[in-house]
Design an enzyme around this catalytic site. Structure first.
Site, PDB file in Angstrom:
ATOM      1  N   LYS A  60       0.819  -0.952   0.112  1.00 41.91           N
ATOM      2  CA  LYS A  60      -0.107  -0.085  -0.076  1.00 41.91           C
ATOM      3  C   LYS A  60       0.852   1.258   0.022  1.00 41.91           C
ATOM      4  CE  LYS A  60      -3.891  -2.005   2.523  1.00 41.91           C
ATOM      5  NZ  LYS A  60      -4.754  -1.812   3.948  1.00 41.91           N
ATOM      6  N   ALA A  81      -1.413   1.456   6.447  1.00 29.43           N
ATOM      7  CA  ALA A  81      -1.764   0.602   7.499  1.00 29.43           C
ATOM      8  C   ALA A  81      -2.691  -0.464   6.932  1.00 29.43           C
ATOM      9  CB  ALA A  81      -2.221   1.121   8.759  1.00 29.43           C
ATOM     10  N   ASP A  82      -2.275  -1.679   7.663  1.00 29.01           N
ATOM     11  CA  ASP A  82      -3.352  -2.767   7.378  1.00 29.01           C
ATOM     12  C   ASP A  82      -3.702  -3.478   8.633  1.00 29.01           C
ATOM     13  OD1 ASP A  82      -4.570  -4.364   5.005  1.00 29.01           O
ATOM     14  OD2 ASP A  82      -3.457  -5.977   6.508  1.00 29.01           O
ATOM     15  N   THR A  83      -4.884  -3.913   8.877  1.00 28.10           N
ATOM     16  CA  THR A  83      -5.403  -4.642  10.290  1.00 28.10           C
ATOM     17  C   THR A  83      -5.785  -5.986   9.782  1.00 28.10           C
ATOM     18  OG1 THR A  83      -5.429  -2.539  11.277  1.00 28.10           O
ATOM     19  CG2 THR A  83      -6.758  -4.502  12.313  1.00 28.10           C
ATOM     20  N   GLY A 118      -0.157  -3.418  10.838  1.00 25.38           N
ATOM     21  CA  GLY A 118       1.098  -3.046  10.170  1.00 25.38           C
ATOM     22  C   GLY A 118       1.026  -1.621  10.043  1.00 25.38           C
TER      23      GLY A 118
END
Length: 201
Positions: A60, A81-83, A118
């Site tokens: 991303k 960010a990634d969850t 992250g």
């Protein structure tokens, strides 16, 4: 004042960056992150939760850098960010529909799961990454509560089919880790990451 691009549509991430006092503009990917071919959110065969979150988060941020060049926008750091959730060794992302959301919540009911968020910042050919891992235990959730929560629409765009900052806070019996990380942007870790790029708080 230093300013960055946020490569996310998430209102929670916007709220948390504002809370931190970070100035930003939102960088929207043309077709949305889930559909953009450069940012594939599908899991790879045998991929664990930590490698998955890091791969998607870095993709991303780096794709955001490419979009800056394509759109001829001013060069600034990009934050992405990634969850995701991990339960019983399985990666659990966003629900496909209401039935899927209800099924996910029934699985999580009365159990402990991990929430991994992250965060990556890319600027001038450099990408730095940090991972926040939290453990969340749900109490036993009644079927009627699940049906009512799913009907609210809140679970539909969230990893694990819930938002801890919303009505699902009623389900959380115990949290070990970062509350803001479970929301989608761990404030402490993000602040430390931004310091690597010259931010001062």
């Amino acid at each position: 004042m230093m300013r960055l691009y946020l490569a996310s549509r998430s209102p929670r991430r916007r709220e948390l960056l504002t809370q931190m006092g970070v100035a930003f503009d939102t960088l929207i990917f043309r077709t949305g992150l889930r559909c953009d071919p450069q940012v594939d959110e599908s899991t790879l065969a045998g991929e664990g939760a930590e490698p998955y979150v890091e791969r998607v988060t870095r993709a991303k941020a780096e794709h955001g850098l490419n979009l800056l060049a394509e759109r001829r926008l001013p060069q600034r750091p990009i934050l992405a960010a990634d969850t995701t959730l991990e339960f019983a060794g399985e990666i659990i992302g966003k629900p496909m529909d209401e039935d899927d959301a209800a099924a996910i919540l029934r699985r999580l009911s009365g159990n402990t799961h991990r929430v991994l968020t992250g965060v990556a910042v890319s600027f001038e050919g450099r990408t730095e990454y940090v991972l926040s891992v939290s453990e969340v235990r749900f109490r036993q959730i009644e079927d009627e509560e699940i049906r009512h929560y799913v009907r609210s629409g809140e679970p539909m765009d969230k990893a694990g089919a819930y938002g801890i900052q919303g009505r699902a806070g009623l389900f959380v019996e115990h949290l070990a880790g970062s509350y803001t990380g479970v929301m989608g942007l761990p404030v402490c870790e993000t602040g430390e990451l931004l310091k690597c790029f010259g931010w001062r708080f």
